[in-house]
Scaffold this motif. Structure first.
Motif, PDB file in Angstrom:
ATOM      1  N   ILE A   1     -16.890  21.821  12.238  1.00 21.49           N
ATOM      2  CA  ILE A   1     -16.978  21.811  13.699  1.00 21.49           C
ATOM      3  C   ILE A   1     -15.820  22.598  14.305  1.00 21.49           C
ATOM      4  O   ILE A   1     -14.662  22.425  13.921  1.00 21.49           O
ATOM      5  CB  ILE A   1     -16.948  20.374  14.259  1.00 21.49           C
ATOM      6  N   GLY A   2     -16.143  23.457  15.261  1.00 18.44           N
ATOM      7  CA  GLY A   2     -15.138  24.120  16.078  1.00 18.44           C
ATOM      8  C   GLY A   2     -15.191  23.556  17.485  1.00 18.44           C
ATOM      9  O   GLY A   2     -16.270  23.234  17.986  1.00 18.44           O
ATOM     10  N   PHE A   3     -14.037  23.412  18.123  1.00 20.78           N
ATOM     11  CA  PHE A   3     -13.954  22.830  19.459  1.00 20.78           C
ATOM     12  C   PHE A   3     -13.362  23.840  20.440  1.00 20.78           C
ATOM     13  O   PHE A   3     -12.339  24.464  20.149  1.00 20.78           O
ATOM     14  CB  PHE A   3     -13.050  21.585  19.464  1.00 20.78           C
ATOM     15  N   VAL A   4     -14.002  23.954  21.604  1.00 16.51           N
ATOM     16  CA  VAL A   4     -13.436  24.717  22.723  1.00 16.51           C
ATOM     17  C   VAL A   4     -13.514  23.817  23.948  1.00 16.51           C
ATOM     18  O   VAL A   4     -14.583  23.303  24.285  1.00 16.51           O
ATOM     19  CB  VAL A   4     -14.200  26.026  22.989  1.00 16.51           C
TER      20      VAL A   4
ATOM     21  N   ALA B   1     -11.324  28.363  17.363  1.00 16.09           N
ATOM     22  CA  ALA B   1     -12.421  27.449  17.033  1.00 16.09           C
ATOM     23  C   ALA B   1     -13.320  27.999  15.932  1.00 16.09           C
ATOM     24  O   ALA B   1     -13.970  27.237  15.213  1.00 16.09           O
ATOM     25  CB  ALA B   1     -13.251  27.168  18.289  1.00 16.09           C
ATOM     26  N   LEU B   2     -13.348  29.326  15.786  1.00 17.38           N
ATOM     27  CA  LEU B   2     -14.263  29.949  14.828  1.00 17.38           C
ATOM     28  C   LEU B   2     -13.599  30.336  13.520  1.00 17.38           C
ATOM     29  O   LEU B   2     -14.284  30.760  12.585  1.00 17.38           O
ATOM     30  CB  LEU B   2     -14.896  31.190  15.462  1.00 17.38           C
TER      31      LEU B   2
ATOM     32  N   ALA C   1     -20.130  25.365  11.238  1.00 13.23           N
ATOM     33  CA  ALA C   1     -21.574  25.381  11.425  1.00 13.23           C
ATOM     34  C   ALA C   1     -21.951  25.002  12.848  1.00 13.23           C
ATOM     35  O   ALA C   1     -23.046  25.324  13.317  1.00 13.23           O
ATOM     36  CB  ALA C   1     -22.235  24.412  10.437  1.00 13.23           C
ATOM     37  N   LEU C   2     -21.049  24.312  13.553  1.00  8.65           N
ATOM     38  CA  LEU C   2     -21.326  23.810  14.899  1.00  8.65           C
ATOM     39  C   LEU C   2     -20.118  24.063  15.790  1.00  8.65           C
ATOM     40  O   LEU C   2     -18.986  23.730  15.425  1.00  8.65           O
ATOM     41  CB  LEU C   2     -21.623  22.307  14.855  1.00  8.65           C
ATOM     42  N   LEU C   3     -20.371  24.647  16.956  1.00  4.27           N
ATOM     43  CA  LEU C   3     -19.329  24.853  17.963  1.00  4.27           C
ATOM     44  C   LEU C   3     -19.614  23.914  19.128  1.00  4.27           C
ATOM     45  O   LEU C   3     -20.673  23.984  19.743  1.00  4.27           O
ATOM     46  CB  LEU C   3     -19.325  26.303  18.441  1.00  4.27           C
TER      47      LEU C   3
ATOM     48  N   CYS D   1     -23.934  30.097  13.969  1.00 10.34           N
ATOM     49  CA  CYS D   1     -23.123  28.964  14.388  1.00 10.34           C
ATOM     50  C   CYS D   1     -23.828  28.279  15.559  1.00 10.34           C
ATOM     51  O   CYS D   1     -23.949  28.856  16.641  1.00 10.34           O
ATOM     52  CB  CYS D   1     -21.743  29.457  14.804  1.00 10.34           C
ATOM     53  N   ALA D   2     -24.327  27.063  15.334  1.00  8.87           N
ATOM     54  CA  ALA D   2     -24.992  26.330  16.411  1.00  8.87           C
ATOM     55  C   ALA D   2     -23.995  26.048  17.526  1.00  8.87           C
ATOM     56  O   ALA D   2     -22.819  25.771  17.266  1.00  8.87           O
ATOM     57  CB  ALA D   2     -25.567  25.020  15.886  1.00  8.87           C
TER      58      ALA D   2
END
Length: 247
Positions: free
Chosen positions: A96-99, A167-168, A173-175, A205-206
């Motif tokens: 998971i990436g977070f913004v 974040a990337l 797989a998920l942002l 990336c979803a």
């Protein structure tokens, strides 16, 4: 893995997901009421709803920052509700990436060092390959010339683009994006949204983006509407309209 298989891979599945607070006390209240939702790698979705609808609670659950009271949340096929904390932390870190609305960059670090931060947390001292990946992402977000600048030497839009690169960097797989353009002018908001769209299409990336801006949600391929802790609508658009004009 073929391109079709990668695009159709299920990243997230919520199954009868419920969340209550003050469980077992007279003040117990259920905030999320049995949510079912699936996201594939190809999905580019907006999560919308009025204040108090449960968006923040849901985002905390999907981000593995909190646990549901009942039901299950599958991330990359793994059930997570009873997963040990160390495994949840590791899974969150690589999947998971977070913004966020506020970029939360570390002021003492350069743009490049900020992008490298998740890799350093996960693995310690970055390798030359890690540094090259971070530089490539800064190039992709249009900031190759600014890698040695500190956050206070960058504009608000540039700082948010550094946050997108950060974040990337773990190739998630998920942002998850929580009001990512809320503090930006129209042009910077359009630029950041365009980056999300591009990474979704090019790297599988979803994207699940919380937004109050109807112009942004209208550009997403799918809009999930949360009302009083329930998914009231989950609509897909045939084609995303053109971005709104800056101004």
């Amino acid at each position: 893995m073929s391109e079709h298989t990668a695009a159709s891979q299920e990243v997230l599945r919520l199954q009868e997901l419920k969340k209550s607070y003050n469980v077992g006390k007279p003040t117990e209240v259920e905030v999320l009421h049995g949510l079912d939702l699936r996201l594939q790698r190809s999905d580019f979705a907006a999560l919308v709803g009025a204040s108090g609808s449960g968006k923040s609670t849901l985002l905390n659950l999907i981000g593995l920052l909190d646990r549901p009271t009942s039901g299950e949340l599958y991330l990359l096929g793994e059930p997570t509700r009873d997963m040990p904390d160390m495994r949840r932390t590791a899974l969150r870190g690589h999947a998971i990436g977070f913004v966020f609305q506020f970029h939360y960059l570390i002021q003492a670090f350069t743009a490049l060092e900020n992008v490298l931060m998740p890799l350093m947390v996960a693995r310690g001292r970055p390798t030359p390959q890690d540094t090259e990946r971070a530089r490539h992402l800064l190039h992709e977000v249009g900031l190759a010339r600014y890698e040695q600048r500190k956050p206070d030497q960058l504009s608000g839009g540039q700082q948010q683009r550094v946050a997108v690169a950060r974040a990337l960097v773990m190739q998630p797989a998920l942002l998850l994006a929580d009001e990512p353009t809320g503090n930006l002018d129209s042009q910077s908001a359009a630029d950041v949204f365009g980056l999300f769209r591009r990474f979704n299409r090019e790297f599988g990336c979803a994207v699940l983006m919380v937004t109050h801006d109807p112009r942004l949600s209208a550009q997403c391929d799918r809009t999930v509407t949360l009302v009083d802790g329930r998914i009231e609508r989950d609509e897909r658009q045939r084609a995303a309209p053109a971005p709104p004009a800056a101004g």
